[in-house]
Design an enzyme around this catalytic site. Structure first.
Site, short mmCIF file in Angstrom:
data_model
loop_
_atom_site.label_atom_id
_atom_site.label_comp_id
_atom_site.label_asym_id
_atom_site.label_seq_id
_atom_site.Cartn_x
_atom_site.Cartn_y
_atom_site.Cartn_z
N TYR A 270 48.89 51.05 42.85
CA TYR A 270 48.35 49.72 42.38
C TYR A 270 49.36 48.89 41.59
O TYR A 270 49.00 47.63 41.79
CB TYR A 270 47.55 50.50 41.20
CG TYR A 270 46.34 49.02 40.97
CD1 TYR A 270 45.59 48.46 41.76
CD2 TYR A 270 46.28 48.59 39.63
CE1 TYR A 270 44.62 47.36 41.57
CE2 TYR A 270 45.42 47.62 39.15
CZ TYR A 270 44.76 46.99 40.41
OH TYR A 270 44.03 46.03 39.80
N ARG B 195 42.31 51.10 43.50
CA ARG B 195 41.29 51.18 42.78
C ARG B 195 40.06 51.33 43.90
O ARG B 195 38.99 51.40 43.22
CB ARG B 195 41.04 49.94 41.90
CG ARG B 195 42.28 49.79 40.79
CD ARG B 195 41.93 50.77 39.84
NE ARG B 195 42.83 50.62 38.94
CZ ARG B 195 44.28 50.96 38.57
NH1 ARG B 195 44.53 51.93 39.71
NH2 ARG B 195 44.79 50.88 37.62
N TYR C 280 46.92 56.05 35.65
CA TYR C 280 45.48 55.71 35.19
C TYR C 280 44.48 56.81 34.52
O TYR C 280 43.91 56.79 33.72
CB TYR C 280 44.73 55.00 36.55
CG TYR C 280 43.76 54.05 36.22
CD1 TYR C 280 44.14 52.97 34.99
CD2 TYR C 280 42.69 54.10 36.78
CE1 TYR C 280 43.04 52.26 34.96
CE2 TYR C 280 41.87 53.18 36.70
CZ TYR C 280 41.77 52.29 35.62
OH TYR C 280 41.03 51.32 35.37
#
Length: 507
Positions: free
Chosen positions: A354, A389, A470
């Site tokens: 990401y 995501r 994350y």
């Protein structure tokens, strides 16, 4: 269509899929003429059936890159015919038709504007926002249908159940999608809401929603029925908000697919409520495909779907002990040494994450890859199923830059090749290359399939900083002897690497 255009290669043959508009327009014309003549009472049902078949064909076509364009055309034709058959079934007055046309034009213009402005990095939150609109429409239609009944006491149980389910599922989808949008867009904290009474709150809200449903299913008078419907709308909305808020950012890819499935089931309930088979068919398609994708995502993360929805932590293999503490120091490198290493290598695997999407570094990366391939190097991309995501986000990102998808491979296809790879270049990825998933049975990501970049002869990790990913889990790969960190903005670093490679090759 915009996404499919990104995957087109200069060598691809010309496409004439727009010509499918001719039979689609012909079908609409035949339906319109038959409906207006009044001589064919079953033509609305026939058109709705054809619409459903076209939508099913659209889903099937999207399963393959070779047939994706045809699938998109089929789906678009199915939706157009579905709208036409719905209008024909309703037979609205001229004034109502004008109002519907105006609202459809406004919605279409908004969708066209958003669709052309949204970037691949914003796809996840855009999808979440659109899911909230589907949920809102389902709940609004349910309440409106109930208010429109001449005598609610006489409604049969199937109609009452469909109103209740459309209302509840729509409400959960709306609030859950809004929270997911906020987390994915950075407007809300991505960390999970850790209320000590989380499970008790969920259970209480669930029981309250079920209780209101029991009252509503009893077929009460309008006032009592509206109170029960409003109560279930409120409690289910709070439940959707609380459950999604309790889920951490690392599980957002799964949440997106779950909400996608929810929106389909809400649409399915609407179909029963309004006696519109086309809505039931399309809703079942969306609900089942979303559920199947959720299963795939959970398998890719080794997560239990019930644990994800209820805001649980860890994978199915996570132990109950304390996670391992990895000790050591990271070593850093620079652009010049990395360029030299890449040019001395014969095989390179690039693992994008990401971070690459946020930095928009795909274009200079593609230039560097072209230079390396031109110099005779074997360069491939390794994509993890939950990279980014939402599913497929990194594939779209690379396609946007013009990367040939023949060198883009999935985890199952490429994971065993790291043993024979000279350099693994990790760009903006963290959790998907975390060896703790295999080495630490107490890690929150224990058992999650990961890309084994550490098996390469040399690993270069490009990150903005040494912060955790994350999921909030430290990555021991950063501490390994064959790993060097190349810190900095991904786009800036890729531009320097591309320039360095071209300069070294005399280009």
């Amino acid at each position: 269509t915009k996404m499919l255009d990104m995957f087109k290669r200069p060598t691809d043959p010309p496409e004439y899929y727009h010509l499918y508009g001719i039979p689609a327009a012909g079908a609409l014309s035949v339906y319109t003429a038959g409906s207006m003549s009044g001589s064919y009472p079953e033509i609305d049902t026939a058109a709705a059936t054809l619409s459903g078949l076209l939508c099913i064909g659209g889903i099937g076509g999207l399963a393959s890159q070779d047939t994706a364009r045809l699938g998109a055309v089929s789906g678009q034709a199915g939706v157009a015919l579905g709208v036409a058959s719905t209008l024909g079934h309703l037979s609205p007055s001229m004034g109502t038709t004008a109002s519907i046309a105006g609202l459809m034009a406004a919605g279409g213009a908004a969708g066209h504007y958003i669709g052309h402005r949204v970037e691949p990095t914003s796809l996840p939150q855009t999808v979440a926002a659109f899911h909230s609109l589907v949920g809102f429409a389902a709940s609004s239609a349910a309440i409106g249908d109930y208010l429109n009944c001449t005598n609610p006491v006489e409604l049969d149980k199937v109609h009452l159940a469909s109103i209740y389910l459309a209302n509840v599922i729509g409400s959960v989808t709306t609030t859950g999608s809004l929270v997911a949008f906020g987390k994915l867009d950075g407007r809300l904290n991505s960390s999970p809401l850790q209320h000590p009474a989380r499970d008790q709150i969920n259970a209480g809200l669930g029981l309250a929603t079920a209780g209101a449903g029991a009252v509503f299913m009893g077929g009460p008078e309008l006032g009592t029925g509206l109170a029960a419907l409003g109560g279930s709308l409120t409690t289910s909305g709070i439940l959707g908000w609380h459950m999604t808020a309790s889920i951490g950012g690392a599980d957002m890819p799964v949440v997106i697919t779950v909400l996608n499935s929810y929106s389909g089931w809400a649409l399915c309930a609407e179909g029963f409520m309004l006696d519109m088979p086309i809505l039931t068919t399309v809703g079942a398609l969306i609900g089942c495909s979303g559920a199947a994708l959720t299963k795939i995502m959970c398998d890719a993360m080794n997560r239990d779907i019930l644990s994800v929805i209820l805001g649980g932590y860890g994978t199915k293999n996570s132990g109950g002990g304390e996670a391992m503490k990895f000790e050591g120091e990271t070593t850093t490198t620079n652009v010049e040494d990395t360029v030299k290493l890449l040019l001395e290598s014969e095989s390179v695997i690039i693992v994008p994450g990401y971070g690459l999407a946020v930095a928009k570094g795909q274009y200079p990366l593609k230039d560097m890859v072209d230079s390396l391939i031109g110099a005779g190097k074997k360069v491939r991309f390794a994509i993890h199923p939950v990279a980014g995501r939402m599913p497929g986000q990194l594939n779209v990102l690379l396609a946007e830059a013009g990367v040939d998808y023949s060198i883009v491979e999935e985890l199952e296809e490429i994971n065993d090749d790291f043993d024979e790879t000279d350099v693994a270049l990790v760009i903006g990825a963290n959790d998907t290359v975390n060896s703790a998933a295999e080495d630490d049975p107490n890690s929150e990501i224990a058992g999650m399939p990961v890309l084994r970049v550490w098996n390469s002869k040399q690993v270069i990790v490009m990150k903005r900083s040494l912060a955790a990913g994350y999921a909030g889990v430290d990555n021991p790969v950063f501490l390994k002897d064959n790993t060097d960190m190349l810190l900095g903005d991904a786009k800036d670093t890729c531009e320097k690497l591309s320039s360095g490679v071209k300069e070294a090759l005399g280009k």
